[in-house]
Design an enzyme around this catalytic site. Structure first.
Site, PDB file in Angstrom:
ATOM      1  N   GLU A  43       0.831  -1.207   0.000  1.00 46.18           N
ATOM      2  CA  GLU A  43       0.000   0.000   0.000  1.00 46.18           C
ATOM      3  C   GLU A  43       0.865   1.257   0.000  1.00 46.18           C
ATOM      4  O   GLU A  43       0.562   2.228  -0.689  1.00 46.18           O
ATOM      5  CB  GLU A  43      -0.945   0.025   1.213  1.00 46.18           C
ATOM      6  CG  GLU A  43      -1.947  -1.116   1.256  1.00 46.18           C
ATOM      7  CD  GLU A  43      -3.077  -0.986   0.228  1.00 46.18           C
ATOM      8  OE1 GLU A  43      -3.123   0.020  -0.502  1.00 46.18           O
ATOM      9  OE2 GLU A  43      -3.908  -1.914   0.153  1.00 46.18           O
ATOM     10  N   THR A  88      -1.074   0.899 -10.261  1.00 45.93           N
ATOM     11  CA  THR A  88      -2.355   0.300  -9.874  1.00 45.93           C
ATOM     12  C   THR A  88      -3.197   1.215  -8.992  1.00 45.93           C
ATOM     13  O   THR A  88      -4.358   0.929  -8.723  1.00 45.93           O
ATOM     14  CB  THR A  88      -2.132  -1.073  -9.190  1.00 45.93           C
ATOM     15  OG1 THR A  88      -3.383  -1.742  -9.113  1.00 45.93           O
ATOM     16  CG2 THR A  88      -1.548  -0.912  -7.799  1.00 45.93           C
ATOM     17  N   ASP A 119      -4.698  -9.750  -8.347  1.00 47.93           N
ATOM     18  CA  ASP A 119      -4.945  -8.756  -9.405  1.00 47.93           C
ATOM     19  C   ASP A 119      -3.753  -7.982  -9.985  1.00 47.93           C
ATOM     20  O   ASP A 119      -3.357  -8.177 -11.141  1.00 47.93           O
ATOM     21  CB  ASP A 119      -6.027  -7.756  -8.946  1.00 47.93           C
ATOM     22  CG  ASP A 119      -5.831  -7.198  -7.533  1.00 47.93           C
ATOM     23  OD1 ASP A 119      -4.757  -7.398  -6.963  1.00 47.93           O
ATOM     24  OD2 ASP A 119      -6.770  -6.547  -7.017  1.00 47.93           O
ATOM     25  N   GLU A 165     -12.499   0.281  -9.789  1.00 50.96           N
ATOM     26  CA  GLU A 165     -12.145  -0.665 -10.867  1.00 50.96           C
ATOM     27  C   GLU A 165     -13.096  -0.662 -12.062  1.00 50.96           C
ATOM     28  O   GLU A 165     -12.654  -0.810 -13.208  1.00 50.96           O
ATOM     29  CB  GLU A 165     -12.016  -2.088 -10.306  1.00 50.96           C
ATOM     30  CG  GLU A 165     -10.821  -2.293  -9.373  1.00 50.96           C
ATOM     31  CD  GLU A 165     -11.027  -1.728  -7.971  1.00 50.96           C
ATOM     32  OE1 GLU A 165     -12.181  -1.442  -7.609  1.00 50.96           O
ATOM     33  OE2 GLU A 165     -10.033  -1.561  -7.234  1.00 50.96           O
ATOM     34  N   ARG A 214       0.538   3.762  -3.141  1.00 48.40           N
ATOM     35  CA  ARG A 214      -0.104   5.055  -2.860  1.00 48.40           C
ATOM     36  C   ARG A 214       0.915   6.159  -2.629  1.00 48.40           C
ATOM     37  O   ARG A 214       0.788   7.254  -3.179  1.00 48.40           O
ATOM     38  CB  ARG A 214      -1.008   4.949  -1.629  1.00 48.40           C
ATOM     39  CG  ARG A 214      -2.094   3.905  -1.789  1.00 48.40           C
ATOM     40  CD  ARG A 214      -3.132   4.029  -0.706  1.00 48.40           C
ATOM     41  NE  ARG A 214      -3.875   2.779  -0.576  1.00 48.40           N
ATOM     42  CZ  ARG A 214      -5.124   2.693  -0.175  1.00 48.40           C
ATOM     43  NH1 ARG A 214      -5.789   3.759   0.145  1.00 48.40           N
ATOM     44  NH2 ARG A 214      -5.726   1.531  -0.068  1.00 48.40           N
TER      45      ARG A 214
HETATM   46  C1  DMJ Z   1      -6.534   0.473  -4.803  1.00 46.14           C
HETATM   47  O1  DMJ Z   1      -5.745   0.796  -3.718  1.00 46.14           O
HETATM   48  C2  DMJ Z   1      -5.714  -0.141  -5.895  1.00 46.14           C
HETATM   49  O2  DMJ Z   1      -6.408  -0.060  -7.068  1.00 46.14           O
HETATM   50  C3  DMJ Z   1      -5.355  -1.569  -5.626  1.00 46.14           C
HETATM   51  O3  DMJ Z   1      -4.670  -2.160  -6.689  1.00 46.14           O
HETATM   52  C4  DMJ Z   1      -6.585  -2.383  -5.333  1.00 46.14           C
HETATM   53  N1  DMJ Z   1      -7.526  -1.763  -4.498  1.00 46.14           N
HETATM   54  C5  DMJ Z   1      -7.671  -0.361  -4.325  1.00 46.14           C
HETATM   55  C6  DMJ Z   1      -8.975   0.220  -4.781  1.00 46.14           C
HETATM   56  O4  DMJ Z   1     -10.055  -0.607  -4.779  1.00 46.14           O
END
Ligand code: DMJ
Length: 643
Positions: A268, A621, A401, A535, A272
């Site tokens: 995370e 992501t 994912d 998503e 982020r």
């Molecule tokens: C986000 O922090 C990112 O997209 C991550 O890859 C998956 N989940 C969350 C949002 O749903």
């Protein structure tokens, strides 16, 4: 007369009993744990001995020592053999005066010894309180520091890195007034989310929009690291919210500190914070973002100190101690976590000229390449101690994912030079199509979850990102199956739209089934929530970019309106607990990814394609855009000194 080494005879402090870096930086790194304990005990015993000796020795002997010390320190230019006269301008005290003064000095030094001794014992006690793992991690961290220091000494300062060609960061204004209006509405929603966070949650990781106060979860540790600020920066930038961007920059400059005793999620924090800071750096050119990203990355590196080099899920930013989630199969690390570092780490090596980041992620890749994959599928769990898979569960949603996403994006980000990553992506997608992708009785294409040889006919909201991924990977696919993958992307987009459309609020549930007569609907109560996730909208946006089919803008607008109607509260935006209920309750969290991703993808959906064109930018992501690196290969830094 010699001066005993441990007595403070010349005004020097006792060397502190500290086995930490400050005491013996180079030796410490090479001490083994057991040696360290022995040394600690010996030193502790020695100090106790000296301390005891000081009090139990005959008075004369003590005075003798102190006289020597005092002569050395306080009256260095007095020749006492000459009967106490004024020599060279110094006042020589009479004998009574001298004795009084000696007593005072003796008292002062006695106190000092006591204080030093107590301090040393406290430090020793602190060390002994720590667990073996913590001490080992500290030693490893110190070793790394020494190695880094030595490296720094050896290497010349690095020349500045040439910035990649940054195209399309200030454009995208649509000519169509209807689209422009929609885009402005999304910008207004961003402002509402930001202003309320600014007012009620500033500096906290996230906002509770109903309680109107800060919020955090364990992924960010126990520190106020301003996750929403960092995550939102690039969205603010592309929306032209420059005052807000500057406020965020100022907070980061003054307050964002990573030397905190806080255990965070490596994944995370990478997607982020490092992703957010790097994107903000590339967009704005402000050095502070690059510096902070590199500082933070250094704090994550101890997480890789495992027997296999597969990082721990969590790391303590201060001690460097890492561990895995208690719920993960057999102490495993998670595929989507250790497999979602590549983009950011390659950029870190590019920007710093330091290969350490690149080497870490390539090591993970090499290890994965060597492993057997059941049915060609990557299980979600891998044990970082043994290097063996945990449970044989495979998912394109949670836990799996973004690993697949980063294989594709590693290839794109390398200007399509990293063909190894492309091959791994193609192989993985082939196996996924064969074992996980099915059509429901009602004709909806879905991606299920593989659990020990059995397909669970359930799809998560998280899995919906895959529609966009298939479309993004269509060009360059094996056997020129571009049309097939674009079609697959469109089918996933359609299924995910259905999952929204079949609810009362027109917002998607967390997970939905294709079983027992149920199609794209959540069955269990604890799967009916919507937490402002991006998503589905992310997939609409990619599909829009590749097809320009107006239905994707239409679907995106439906979602935006539903969010504005059901998730907006006066203190920001909140998730809702049941998308099938006409009177939903709020979860009272404004997730940082709402500002980073959901609103960004919506804004891009109503912008022209020349804003962040996909030939030049690859989104991590968390939707943080990073520029394509036009290098001859992906292995080395853009820094000429390093090539
Ligand atoms: C986000 O922090 C990112 O997209 C991550 O890859 C998956 N989940 C969350 C949002 O749903």
């Amino acid at each position: 007369m010699t001066t005993p080494a441990l007595l403070p005879l010349s005004g020097r402090r006792l060397p502190p009993l500290n086995l930490g870096a400050s005491a013996f930086p180079h030796h410490r790194a090479t001490l083994r744990l057991s040696e360290k304990f022995i040394l600690l005990l010996i030193l502790s015993a020695f100090i106790t001995l000296c301390f005891g000796a000081f009090f139990f020795l005959p008075d004369s002997s003590k005075h003798k020592r102190f006289d020597l010390g005092l002569e050395d320190v306080l009256i260095p230019h007095v020749d006492t053999s000459k009967g106490g006269k004024n020599l060279g301008g110094f006042l020589i005290h009479g004998q009574g005066h001298d004795e009084h003064r000696h007593r005072e000095e003796e008292e002062r030094l006695r106190n000092k010894i006591r204080a030093d001794h107590e301090k040393a014992l406290e430090e020793a006690k602190e060390k002994l309180k720590k667990s073996r793992d913590e001490i080992q991690a500290e030693i490893q961290t110190e070793k790394n520091k020494v190695v880094q220091e030595l490296k720094k000494k050896d290497s010349k300062p690095l020349p500045p890195v040439p910035l990649p060609n940054l195209i399309g960061i200030n454009s995208g204004e649509p000519a169509d007034p209807d689209i422009r209006e929609k885009r402005n509405k999304i910008k207004e929603m961003m402002k509402h989310a930001w202003d309320n966070y600014r007012q009620y949650g500033w500096g906290h990781n996230e906002l509770k929009p109903i309680a109107r106060k800060g919020h955090s979860t364990n992924i960010f540790g126990n520190s106020q690291m301003g996750a929403t600020i960092v995550d939102a920066l690039d969205t603010l930038y592309i929306m032209g919210l420059h005052d807000e961007f500057r406020e965020g920059q100022e907070w980061i400059d003054k307050n964002l500190d990573f030397s905190v005793n806080s255990e965070v999620s490596v994944f995370e924090v990478n997607i982020r914070f490092i992703g957010g800071l790097l994107a903000a750096y590339y967009l704005s050119g402000q050095e502070v973002f690059k510096i902070k990203a590199v500082q933070l990355a250094g704090k994550l590196l101890p997480a890789f100190n495992t027997p296999t080099g597969i990082p721990w899920a969590m790391v303590n930013l201060k001690s460097g101690v890492g561990r895995n989630w208690g719920w993960a199969s057999a102490g495993s690390s998670i595929l989507a976590e250790f497999g979602t570092l590549h983009m950011e780490f390659v950029h870190l090596s590019y920007l710093t000229g330091d290969p350490v980041y690149y080497n870490k992620v390539m090591h993970i890749r090499k290890l994965l390449q060597k492993m057997d994959r059941p049915n060609g599928l990557y299980p979600n769990y891998l044990n970082p101690r043994t290097g063996r898979w945990g449970q044989h569960h495979t998912s394109v949603g949670g836990l799996g994912d973004s690993f697949y996403e980063y294989l594709l994006k590693a290839w794109l980000m390398s200007d399509k030079m990293d063909t190894e990553a492309r091959k791994m992506y193609d192989d993985a997608i082939e196996a996924i199509e064969k074992h996980l992708i099915r059509k429901s009785n009602g004709g909806l294409t879905f991606i299920g979850e593989w659990k020990n040889g059995h397909l669970e006919r359930k799809m998560g909201h998280l899995t919906c990102f895959a529609g966009g991924m298939f479309a993004l990977g269509a060009d360059g696919s094996r056997d020129d199956k571009a049309g097939h993958y674009l079609q697959l992307g469109a089918e996933i987009a359609h299924t995910c739209h259905e999952s929204y459309d079949r609810t009362t609020l027109k917002l998607g549930p967390e997970a939905f089934k294709f079983d027992g007569g149920v199609e794209a609907v959540a069955v269990r109560q604890n799967e009916k929530y919507y937490i402002l996730r991006p998503e589905v909208i992310e997939t609409y946006w990619y599909m829009w970019r590749f097809t320009h089919d107006p239905k994707y803008r239409q679907w995106g607008w439906e979602a935006a309106q539903a969010i504005d109607k059901y998730c907006r509260v006066s203190g920001g935006f909140s998730g809702v607990k049941d998308v099938y209920s006409s009177s939903p309750t709020y979860d009272d969290v404004q997730q940082s990814f709402f500002l980073a991703e959901t609103l960004k993808y919506l804004y891009l959906l109503f912008s022209n394609d020349d804003l962040l064109p996909l030939d030049n930018w690859v989104f991590n992501t968390e939707a943080h855009p990073l520029p394509v690196l036009h290098l001859a290969n992906t292995t080395l830094s853009g820094n000429p000194a390093y090539r």
